[in-house]
Design a protein around this motif. Sequence first.
Motif, PDB file in Angstrom:
ATOM      1  N   HIS A   1      -8.538  -1.998   0.497  1.00  0.00           N
ATOM      2  CA  HIS A   1      -7.646  -3.033  -0.037  1.00  0.00           C
ATOM      3  C   HIS A   1      -7.706  -4.311   0.813  1.00  0.00           C
ATOM      4  O   HIS A   1      -7.796  -5.413   0.281  1.00  0.00           O
ATOM      5  CB  HIS A   1      -6.219  -2.475  -0.077  1.00  0.00           C
ATOM      6  CG  HIS A   1      -5.180  -3.427  -0.548  1.00  0.00           C
ATOM      7  ND1 HIS A   1      -4.964  -3.698  -1.879  1.00  0.00           N
ATOM      8  CD2 HIS A   1      -4.274  -4.162   0.131  1.00  0.00           C
ATOM      9  CE1 HIS A   1      -3.973  -4.556  -2.000  1.00  0.00           C
ATOM     10  NE2 HIS A   1      -3.539  -4.853  -0.790  1.00  0.00           N
TER      11      HIS A   1
ATOM     12  N   LEU B   1      -8.030   3.782   2.102  1.00  0.00           N
ATOM     13  CA  LEU B   1      -7.635   2.969   0.947  1.00  0.00           C
ATOM     14  C   LEU B   1      -7.039   1.639   1.412  1.00  0.00           C
ATOM     15  O   LEU B   1      -7.297   0.596   0.820  1.00  0.00           O
ATOM     16  CB  LEU B   1      -6.652   3.738   0.064  1.00  0.00           C
ATOM     17  CG  LEU B   1      -7.256   4.922  -0.678  1.00  0.00           C
ATOM     18  CD1 LEU B   1      -6.158   5.801  -1.273  1.00  0.00           C
ATOM     19  CD2 LEU B   1      -8.220   4.462  -1.762  1.00  0.00           C
ATOM     20  N   ARG B   2      -6.258   1.685   2.497  1.00  0.00           N
ATOM     21  CA  ARG B   2      -5.701   0.450   3.065  1.00  0.00           C
ATOM     22  C   ARG B   2      -6.841  -0.475   3.487  1.00  0.00           C
ATOM     23  O   ARG B   2      -6.829  -1.669   3.194  1.00  0.00           O
ATOM     24  CB  ARG B   2      -4.803   0.774   4.261  1.00  0.00           C
ATOM     25  CG  ARG B   2      -4.182  -0.466   4.906  1.00  0.00           C
ATOM     26  CD  ARG B   2      -3.740  -0.242   6.338  1.00  0.00           C
ATOM     27  NE  ARG B   2      -4.901   0.015   7.167  1.00  0.00           N
ATOM     28  CZ  ARG B   2      -5.063   1.087   7.943  1.00  0.00           C
ATOM     29  NH1 ARG B   2      -4.144   2.019   8.012  1.00  0.00           N
ATOM     30  NH2 ARG B   2      -6.158   1.233   8.665  1.00  0.00           N
TER      31      ARG B   2
ATOM     32  N   PRO C   1     -12.690   6.583   0.397  1.00  0.00           N
ATOM     33  CA  PRO C   1     -12.677   5.142   0.117  1.00  0.00           C
ATOM     34  C   PRO C   1     -13.918   4.440   0.647  1.00  0.00           C
ATOM     35  O   PRO C   1     -14.390   3.475   0.043  1.00  0.00           O
ATOM     36  CB  PRO C   1     -11.403   4.667   0.828  1.00  0.00           C
ATOM     37  CG  PRO C   1     -10.515   5.870   0.821  1.00  0.00           C
ATOM     38  CD  PRO C   1     -11.448   7.035   1.033  1.00  0.00           C
TER      39      PRO C   1
ATOM     40  N   LYS D   1      -9.478   9.124  -7.915  1.00  0.00           N
ATOM     41  CA  LYS D   1      -9.425   7.670  -7.955  1.00  0.00           C
ATOM     42  C   LYS D   1     -10.203   7.119  -9.145  1.00  0.00           C
ATOM     43  O   LYS D   1     -11.163   7.726  -9.593  1.00  0.00           O
ATOM     44  CB  LYS D   1      -9.989   7.103  -6.640  1.00  0.00           C
ATOM     45  CG  LYS D   1      -9.155   7.523  -5.421  1.00  0.00           C
ATOM     46  CD  LYS D   1      -9.876   7.342  -4.116  1.00  0.00           C
ATOM     47  CE  LYS D   1     -10.795   8.438  -3.700  1.00  0.00           C
ATOM     48  NZ  LYS D   1     -10.270   9.768  -3.496  1.00  0.00           N
TER      49      LYS D   1
ATOM     50  N   GLY E   1      -1.245   2.643  -5.551  1.00  0.00           N
ATOM     51  CA  GLY E   1      -0.935   4.038  -5.270  1.00  0.00           C
ATOM     52  C   GLY E   1       0.104   4.586  -6.221  1.00  0.00           C
ATOM     53  O   GLY E   1       1.158   3.971  -6.422  1.00  0.00           O
TER      54      GLY E   1
ATOM     55  N   VAL F   1     -10.355  -6.724  -4.493  1.00  0.00           N
ATOM     56  CA  VAL F   1      -9.964  -5.338  -4.738  1.00  0.00           C
ATOM     57  C   VAL F   1      -8.478  -5.182  -4.450  1.00  0.00           C
ATOM     58  O   VAL F   1      -7.989  -5.623  -3.406  1.00  0.00           O
ATOM     59  CB  VAL F   1     -10.764  -4.358  -3.850  1.00  0.00           C
ATOM     60  CG1 VAL F   1     -10.228  -2.938  -3.975  1.00  0.00           C
ATOM     61  CG2 VAL F   1     -12.240  -4.401  -4.211  1.00  0.00           C
TER      62      VAL F   1
ATOM     63  N   VAL G   1      -5.805  -2.035  -4.357  1.00  0.00           N
ATOM     64  CA  VAL G   1      -5.554  -0.594  -4.449  1.00  0.00           C
ATOM     65  C   VAL G   1      -4.123  -0.424  -4.931  1.00  0.00           C
ATOM     66  O   VAL G   1      -3.209  -1.104  -4.450  1.00  0.00           O
ATOM     67  CB  VAL G   1      -5.761   0.089  -3.081  1.00  0.00           C
ATOM     68  CG1 VAL G   1      -5.306   1.542  -3.128  1.00  0.00           C
ATOM     69  CG2 VAL G   1      -7.221  -0.004  -2.658  1.00  0.00           C
TER      70      VAL G   1
ATOM     71  N   PHE H   1      -0.719  -1.621   0.504  1.00  0.00           N
ATOM     72  CA  PHE H   1      -1.021  -1.868  -0.901  1.00  0.00           C
ATOM     73  C   PHE H   1       0.161  -1.377  -1.738  1.00  0.00           C
ATOM     74  O   PHE H   1       0.988  -0.608  -1.258  1.00  0.00           O
ATOM     75  CB  PHE H   1      -2.340  -1.212  -1.328  1.00  0.00           C
ATOM     76  CG  PHE H   1      -2.460   0.258  -1.028  1.00  0.00           C
ATOM     77  CD1 PHE H   1      -1.890   1.210  -1.860  1.00  0.00           C
ATOM     78  CD2 PHE H   1      -3.171   0.695   0.084  1.00  0.00           C
ATOM     79  CE1 PHE H   1      -2.012   2.569  -1.596  1.00  0.00           C
ATOM     80  CE2 PHE H   1      -3.309   2.046   0.362  1.00  0.00           C
ATOM     81  CZ  PHE H   1      -2.717   2.980  -0.479  1.00  0.00           C
TER      82      PHE H   1
END
Length: 120
Positions: free
Chosen positions: A12, A8-9, A109, A90, A22, A18, A20, A51
Amino acid sequence: MTPQYAGLRTLHNDNDDVVVLGFPCNQFGNQEPGTDAEILEFATSQFDVNFPMFSKIEVNGANTAPLYELLKEAQPGDGDSADITWNFEKFLVDKAGNVIKRYAPSTTPEEIATDLDQFR
């Protein structure tokens, strides 16, 4: 599924359009029992998360956060219920705020990254 924090990092960081977000939740197997500060410390120290991480919320039941009520209404999923099934479920939301896709917790991701071009 916690290693998804790293993916996810990357999602992002590697996509200028984009962001993200959390939202920790402890409704699934007591996997996020810590305080907001402890969860953030874990995510940043173990996975270099950069993020935005928000306060812990509930995503199912009587105390469902309003954001998750909206997300689940817009994308109810494929099951018998619109409930979130596990941490790391997600949602993809476009720039206008439209909820355009829902992903199972097991969707990585990296798999989401392959979808981005069709929604830009």
